[in-house]
Scaffold this active site. Structure first.
Site, PDB file in Angstrom:
ATOM      1  N   MET A   3       0.823  -1.196   0.000  1.00  0.00           N
ATOM      2  CA  MET A   3       0.000   0.000   0.000  1.00  0.00           C
ATOM      3  C   MET A   3       0.861   1.251   0.000  1.00  0.00           C
ATOM      4  O   MET A   3       0.573   2.229  -0.681  1.00  0.00           O
ATOM      5  CB  MET A   3      -0.928   0.016   1.226  1.00  0.00           C
ATOM      6  CG  MET A   3      -1.960   1.071   1.111  1.00  0.00           C
ATOM      7  SD  MET A   3      -2.237   2.152   2.503  1.00  0.00           S
ATOM      8  CE  MET A   3      -0.817   2.125   3.483  1.00  0.00           C
ATOM      9  N   GLY A   4       1.934   1.207   0.784  1.00  0.00           N
ATOM     10  CA  GLY A   4       2.837   2.347   0.814  1.00  0.00           C
ATOM     11  C   GLY A   4       3.422   2.602  -0.565  1.00  0.00           C
ATOM     12  O   GLY A   4       3.378   3.729  -1.070  1.00  0.00           O
TER      13      GLY A   4
ATOM     14  N   TRP B 137       2.318   1.627  -3.344  1.00  0.00           N
ATOM     15  CA  TRP B 137       1.252   1.999  -4.289  1.00  0.00           C
ATOM     16  C   TRP B 137       1.156   3.514  -4.422  1.00  0.00           C
ATOM     17  O   TRP B 137       0.869   4.056  -5.480  1.00  0.00           O
ATOM     18  CB  TRP B 137      -0.077   1.425  -3.786  1.00  0.00           C
ATOM     19  CG  TRP B 137      -1.263   1.708  -4.645  1.00  0.00           C
ATOM     20  CD1 TRP B 137      -1.696   0.986  -5.714  1.00  0.00           C
ATOM     21  CD2 TRP B 137      -2.184   2.794  -4.515  1.00  0.00           C
ATOM     22  NE1 TRP B 137      -2.832   1.555  -6.255  1.00  0.00           N
ATOM     23  CE2 TRP B 137      -3.154   2.666  -5.533  1.00  0.00           C
ATOM     24  CE3 TRP B 137      -2.290   3.877  -3.625  1.00  0.00           C
ATOM     25  CZ2 TRP B 137      -4.212   3.570  -5.685  1.00  0.00           C
ATOM     26  CZ3 TRP B 137      -3.340   4.780  -3.780  1.00  0.00           C
ATOM     27  CH2 TRP B 137      -4.288   4.611  -4.806  1.00  0.00           C
ATOM     28  N   HIS B 138       1.419   4.229  -3.298  1.00  0.00           N
ATOM     29  CA  HIS B 138       1.335   5.686  -3.341  1.00  0.00           C
ATOM     30  C   HIS B 138       2.530   6.295  -4.046  1.00  0.00           C
ATOM     31  O   HIS B 138       2.434   7.403  -4.562  1.00  0.00           O
ATOM     32  CB  HIS B 138       1.229   6.250  -1.918  1.00  0.00           C
ATOM     33  CG  HIS B 138      -0.119   6.039  -1.310  1.00  0.00           C
ATOM     34  ND1 HIS B 138      -0.424   4.953  -0.540  1.00  0.00           N
ATOM     35  CD2 HIS B 138      -1.247   6.788  -1.359  1.00  0.00           C
ATOM     36  CE1 HIS B 138      -1.685   5.031  -0.143  1.00  0.00           C
ATOM     37  NE2 HIS B 138      -2.219   6.131  -0.627  1.00  0.00           N
ATOM     38  N   GLY B 139       3.640   5.581  -4.057  1.00  0.00           N
ATOM     39  CA  GLY B 139       4.836   6.124  -4.697  1.00  0.00           C
ATOM     40  C   GLY B 139       6.058   5.426  -4.143  1.00  0.00           C
ATOM     41  O   GLY B 139       6.007   4.805  -3.081  1.00  0.00           O
TER      42      GLY B 139
END
Lengths: 177, 71
Positions: free
Chosen positions: A110-111, A113-115
């Site tokens: 998830m982390g 996924w943000h960048g």
């Protein structure tokens, strides 16, 4: 006049943390609602993406209330499948090991996924750590079992969770780095 | 089948409240979480031979004992 101070003093950082958290929530929840409303006009019922995230009593509940589309996806596609596979194939002695490793995988993903910037990765792992600690303490602590239905505990845990969430957003903003 | 499901649920949730209150919301009551749901799917697959993909069901389909049995 500078609205956002350049110097990262403790007070400035604290101020930024709460302001940024509110900004992020209203911005994100706002445009999610835009999507829900627009699609509804066109006859499509898009589910809500946020559900009063700041009344969460713990970080596990938070993830059922924040960015629901993303967390549900991670839960259904990665968490559950990883845990099912690891339990069927008996990779770990304890089902909680399966669960905790799965949390690290999904929150780490998830982390990223943000960048790929390091503050996003730290953000993901920070939440993984919080979830694991919360789950572990809730299972093991007798104090928790006794206190969890009291009004004081409920109020304090909402406040504590809120601050833990805001610390997460501060990391997410990249401000401290 | 109903009794097997209740057996599985009871061992996952650790209480037989699920037998007495068939409409209790398992997630709200803190009896089940994501791990519990996963174990339920595994239990159903192993003991009843019914394969349910995690993406097939939503939480609303599975949040009370009655709904699970119905599904």
């Amino acid at each position: 006049m500078d609205r956002i101070p350049e110097t990262h003093t403790f007070l400035n950082t604290l101020n930024y943390m709460y302001a940024y958290s509110m900004y992020l929530f209203f911005d994100f929840a706002g445009y999610s609602l835009l999507a829900v409303g627009t699609s509804y006009i066109l006859g499509v019922k898009t589910p809500d993406n946020f559900n009063l995230p700041f009344i969460s009593r713990d970080i596990k509940e938070f993830w059922n209330r924040w960015h629901i589309s993303l967390s549900t996806w991670f839960r259904d596609f990665i968490y559950t499948r990883f845990v099912m596979l690891s339990m069927k194939k008996k990779w770990f002695k304890s089902r909680f090991t399966s669960s905790y490793i799965a949390y690290i995988i999904i929150m780490g993903a998830m982390g990223i996924w943000h960048g790929t910037e390091k503050h996003y990765i730290i953000y993901g792992l920070y939440h993984a750590l919080l979830i694991i600690l919360t789950d572990y303490l809730q299972r093991k602590s007798n104090w928790y079992r006794r206190m969890k239905s009291t009004r004081v505990y409920k109020a304090v845990s909402v406040a504590v969770t809120f601050n833990l969430i805001c610390i997460g957003f501060l990391i997410f903003s990249g401000y401290p780095f | 089948m109903e009794s097997k499901i209740l057996d599985i649920l009871e061992s996952i949730c650790g209480t037989d409240e699920i037998r007495s209150d068939r409409d209790i919301n398992l997630f709200d009551a803190g009896l089940m979480d994501s791990l519990g749901l996963t174990e339920l799917l595994i239990g159903i697959e192993e003991q009843l031979g019914i394969e349910i993909a995690p993406t097939e069901i939503s939480r609303e389909d599975f949040d009370t004992p009655n709904k699970i049995i119905e599904y």
